[in-house]
Design a protein around this motif. Structure first.
Motif, mmCIF file in Angstrom:
data_model
loop_
_atom_site.group_PDB
_atom_site.id
_atom_site.type_symbol
_atom_site.label_atom_id
_atom_site.label_comp_id
_atom_site.label_asym_id
_atom_site.label_seq_id
_atom_site.Cartn_x
_atom_site.Cartn_y
_atom_site.Cartn_z
ATOM 1 N N GLY A 147 0.810 -1.213 0.000
ATOM 2 C CA GLY A 147 0.000 0.000 0.000
ATOM 3 C C GLY A 147 0.842 1.260 0.000
ATOM 4 N N GLU A 148 1.891 1.281 0.815
ATOM 5 C CA GLU A 148 2.785 2.448 0.872
ATOM 6 C C GLU A 148 3.468 2.672 -0.472
ATOM 7 O OE1 GLU A 148 5.508 1.700 4.028
ATOM 8 O OE2 GLU A 148 3.979 1.819 5.613
ATOM 9 N N ALA A 149 3.911 1.583 -1.104
ATOM 10 C CA ALA A 149 4.605 1.692 -2.391
ATOM 11 C C ALA A 149 3.653 2.183 -3.491
ATOM 12 C CB ALA A 149 5.200 0.341 -2.773
ATOM 13 N N LEU A 167 3.939 9.625 -10.005
ATOM 14 C CA LEU A 167 3.478 9.622 -11.391
ATOM 15 C C LEU A 167 2.647 10.870 -11.684
ATOM 16 C CD1 LEU A 167 2.423 5.876 -11.965
ATOM 17 C CD2 LEU A 167 4.444 7.036 -12.876
ATOM 18 N N GLN A 168 1.842 11.233 -10.714
ATOM 19 C CA GLN A 168 0.982 12.404 -10.899
ATOM 20 C C GLN A 168 1.761 13.710 -10.817
ATOM 21 O OE1 GLN A 168 -1.954 13.781 -7.795
ATOM 22 N NE2 GLN A 168 -3.425 12.775 -9.160
ATOM 23 N N LYS A 169 2.593 13.858 -9.784
ATOM 24 C CA LYS A 169 3.263 15.138 -9.534
ATOM 25 C C LYS A 169 4.605 15.284 -10.281
ATOM 26 C CE LYS A 169 0.017 16.385 -6.714
ATOM 27 N NZ LYS A 169 0.150 16.491 -5.272
ATOM 28 N N GLN A 170 5.379 14.192 -10.348
ATOM 29 C CA GLN A 170 6.689 14.271 -11.008
ATOM 30 C C GLN A 170 6.605 14.025 -12.519
ATOM 31 O OE1 GLN A 170 9.532 15.039 -9.242
ATOM 32 N NE2 GLN A 170 8.226 15.250 -7.426
ATOM 33 N N ASP A 178 13.486 4.437 -8.224
ATOM 34 C CA ASP A 178 13.780 4.795 -6.830
ATOM 35 C C ASP A 178 13.620 6.291 -6.586
ATOM 36 O OD1 ASP A 178 14.263 2.172 -6.225
ATOM 37 O OD2 ASP A 178 16.448 2.340 -6.198
ATOM 38 N N ASP A 179 13.970 7.104 -7.576
ATOM 39 C CA ASP A 179 13.805 8.548 -7.414
ATOM 40 C C ASP A 179 12.330 8.912 -7.266
ATOM 41 O OD1 ASP A 179 16.525 8.886 -7.600
ATOM 42 O OD2 ASP A 179 16.494 9.399 -9.740
ATOM 43 N N ASP A 239 5.699 12.380 -2.692
ATOM 44 C CA ASP A 239 4.532 13.087 -3.217
ATOM 45 C C ASP A 239 3.255 12.353 -2.820
ATOM 46 O OD1 ASP A 239 5.680 15.272 -4.767
ATOM 47 O OD2 ASP A 239 6.539 13.689 -6.011
ATOM 48 N N VAL A 240 2.228 13.121 -2.537
ATOM 49 C CA VAL A 240 0.917 12.543 -2.225
ATOM 50 C C VAL A 240 -0.019 12.858 -3.384
ATOM 51 C CG1 VAL A 240 -1.043 12.541 -0.641
ATOM 52 C CG2 VAL A 240 1.285 12.796 0.249
ATOM 53 N N ALA A 241 -0.625 11.830 -3.931
ATOM 54 C CA ALA A 241 -1.484 12.027 -5.097
ATOM 55 C C ALA A 241 -2.781 12.734 -4.714
ATOM 56 C CB ALA A 241 -1.807 10.678 -5.731
ATOM 57 N N ASP A 242 -3.202 13.647 -5.574
ATOM 58 C CA ASP A 242 -4.526 14.242 -5.420
ATOM 59 C C ASP A 242 -5.571 13.177 -5.728
ATOM 60 O OD1 ASP A 242 -3.345 16.707 -4.913
ATOM 61 O OD2 ASP A 242 -3.352 17.269 -7.044
ATOM 62 N N LYS A 243 -6.674 13.211 -5.011
ATOM 63 C CA LYS A 243 -7.730 12.221 -5.234
ATOM 64 C C LYS A 243 -8.331 12.397 -6.626
ATOM 65 C CE LYS A 243 -12.136 10.513 -3.390
ATOM 66 N NZ LYS A 243 -11.831 9.151 -3.796
ATOM 67 N N VAL A 244 -8.513 11.294 -7.301
ATOM 68 C CA VAL A 244 -9.122 11.301 -8.633
ATOM 69 C C VAL A 244 -10.387 10.457 -8.570
ATOM 70 C CG1 VAL A 244 -8.840 10.610 -11.047
ATOM 71 C CG2 VAL A 244 -6.887 11.559 -9.781
#
Length: 572
Positions: free
Chosen positions: A63-65, A73-76, A198-199, A205-210
């Protein structure tokens, strides 16, 4: 011929003969898979979710991964809802992490077979309009991703370091002994497009809810026909969620802790994606992975991890059951084998039961149905050569082969058609194929069969020319196109024939250009650059002329008959 019209009354004899404890009309849970994974993470936090060659990942760690990768993926990477993310990798813990992370932020996963050639992958990346590729630094996968990036078919290539998937000791040994199998992305010609897994995983980053709707596109799964290029089956969140729910209902308590499942089949394959990954992981079941099938490692893995569920194609089940070495290993933990991808021989069923003490049930489905439509009872008696009964909420009927708008009567042979929440809405950007694929609201499978008075379904023939090798669809057109690249080939035609190991195998017939001279070995070597190992023909037969229809089209019918006569086998 039946005179039934398109407004017939559905013939559903299974309703009175369903296995005890299973409700055909049970509600089908279509909650999107990412939500159900999050629920499993909370409920089974300390349980082992994944085991890869001894490296274990708990549900909490999974879950953490997933959350970390979704945020990155969303922010970077700038992945937005609706963007396509291609996955090009064998089974490791990286696959489910990337898969669920992409789905969580509303992206569409494009499953890619690492064994495909660059040419085949070029079509998939181009047709799907994938924004990024996620792969491993194994030479087998990275070099193909590199070639695709050079063609401008993706913006970035996310690369995971394969040794990080291994337990500490194996990781060290791999780097010492097998470093030649790894690519060096940082010195690649596309290094400016390379992003390290790994980067991203450490970006915090915390994903915004979609918000994800049931009919939003979740998966693009490429399939194909006997002509033209592979088609992209659009599978919605409802499709994939519904099918794992239907399988769970059919299995009763099969997919419940402390059960364990062996995932030898690759997750990029539709059967494995649903049966080996999604269905067990949303329920807290441990998934034990192998990157590829190898007899001794598989036997040792079963003895070590003691799984209770073994999904496989028939050739793999047969190989396990007949391996001389199996006497040295305890494989009696396997209670249920789930067979799919090709017809299950009765001999394999018997050998599997004798070797494991469990039983094997045959399922049936297609890429376009996410994939399972029917399955033999897991705990009740089943019938030889039957693909079982429809799963809950699935309606299977038969239509006239010549006039598919007309349903045939009970027990009559016809083309199998199906409807249910797992059936795709259609192919991507392909209205012609969609028009052909559906009739009377049912999906046309291209398989000919019938249903008996107890609701058991049988497949007896195939309308389509698809060849099923070890559970994989092989399309004659792809092999024919490869052969036509050779200057000496004037005409060619490919059929399928029974094969003891693969289930079916391609047989190529070739007419050479006048005066040309090329051997079977030379042609085989030549076409290896155009098609995958799975697609390689078992043999190439040279002929002075190839049979044609009255309108001059190359005909497979006469070649099937000729091959059956010369080999004593029934060609497909």
């Amino acid at each position: 011929m039946s005179t039934k019209s398109a407004t017939h009354q559905p013939y559903q004899p299974w309703l009175n003969n369903y296995p005890d404890g299973i409700d055909y009309f049970a509600p089908i849970d279509t909650t999107p898979v990412p939500e159900r994974i999050a629920r499993a993470v909370k409920t089974h936090a300390e349980r082992v979710a994944l085991d890869f060659l001894g490296k274990e990942t708990t549900y909490a760690e999974l879950g953490e991964a997933i959350d970390a990768m979704a945020g990155a993926l969303q922010k970077q990477m700038g992945i937005k809802k609706g963007d396509r993310v291609a996955l090009l990798m064998p089974n490791t813990h990286f696959f489910p992490i990337a898969y669920y992370a992409a789905l969580k932020i509303g992206a569409t996963v494009v499953n890619c077979n690492p064994l495909y050639t660059v040419s085949e992958l070029t079509h998939i990346l181009s047709a799907s309009d994938s924004k990024i590729i996620i792969t491993l630094d194994l030479a087998l996968t990275f070099e193909k991703a590199e070639a695709l990036a050079k063609k401008g078919l993706c913006e970035k290539v996310v690369v995971a370091h394969f040794p990080n998937a291994l337990p500490t000791l194996k990781k060290v040994l791999y780097k010492l002994l097998k470093s030649k199998d790894l690519s060096k992305p940082d010195t690649s010609s596309i290094k400016s497009q390379v992003v390290h897994w790994d980067d991203l995983a450490n970006a915090n980053d915390v994903a915004d809810k979609v918000d994800i709707a049931p009919d939003d596109m979740a998966i693009l799964q490429f399939t194909g026909g006997t002509t033209g290029l592979p088609k992209a089956a659009v599978l919605s969140h409802q499709n994939i969620a519904a099918n794992l729910s239907q399988i769970d209902l059919w299995g009763l308590d099969l997919f419940r802790p402390p059960a364990g499942l062996i995932a030898v089949l690759p997750f990029f394959h539709i059967f494995a994606m649903t049966v080996c990954m999604n269905t067990p992981l949303v329920s807290g079941v441990k998934v034990v992975m192998l990157p590829r099938y190898e007899k001794l490692p598989l036997l040792k893995l079963i003895a070590r991890t003691k799984p209770s569920i073994f999904p496989a194609v028939p050739t793999l089940s047969h190989a396990l059951a007949t391996a001389p070495e199996r006497e040295k290993y305890d494989i009696s933990s396997i209670k249920i084998g789930i067979s799919g991808g090709a017809a299950l021989p009765s001999e394999t069923k018997e050998l599997f039961a004798k070797a494991t003490g469990g039983r094997i049930a045959e399922g049936y489905g297609l890429t376009e149905t996410a994939p399972v439509l029917t399955c033999s009872p897991l705990y009740a008696p089943n019938k030889d050569n039957s693909i079982g009964q429809p799963l809950p909420g699935t309606d299977v009927q038969f239509v006239d082969v010549e006039d598919p708008k007309r349903f045939v009567g009970p027990g009559e042979r016809g083309e199998l058609v199906a409807k249910g929440p797992q059936v795709m809405p259609g192919y991507l950007n392909n209205p012609e194929a969609n028009e052909e694929a559906f009739v009377n609201g049912y999906f046309r499978t291209g398989d000919v069969g019938y249903i008996d008075e107890d609701g058991f379904i049988y497949i007896v023939d195939r309308i389509k020319d698809t060849i099923i090798c070890s559970g994989y669809n092989v399309y004659p057109r792809a092999i024919e196109d490869a052969l036509y690249h050779h200057d000496a080939v004037d005409e060619c035609n490919v059929i399928g024939a029974p094969d003891e190991y693969r289930g079916e195998a391609p047989i190529a017939f070739v007419k050479l250009v006048d005066g040309a001279n090329v051997t079977e070995e030379e042609l085989m070597t030549f076409i290896k650059t155009y098609i995958s190992k799975i697609e390689m023909p078992r043999e190439i037969i040279f002929k002075d002329e190839l049979p044609k229809t009255l309108i001059g089209k190359l005909s497979k019918k006469e070649l099937r008959e000729e091959y059956a006569e010369r080999s004593g086998q029934k060609a497909t």
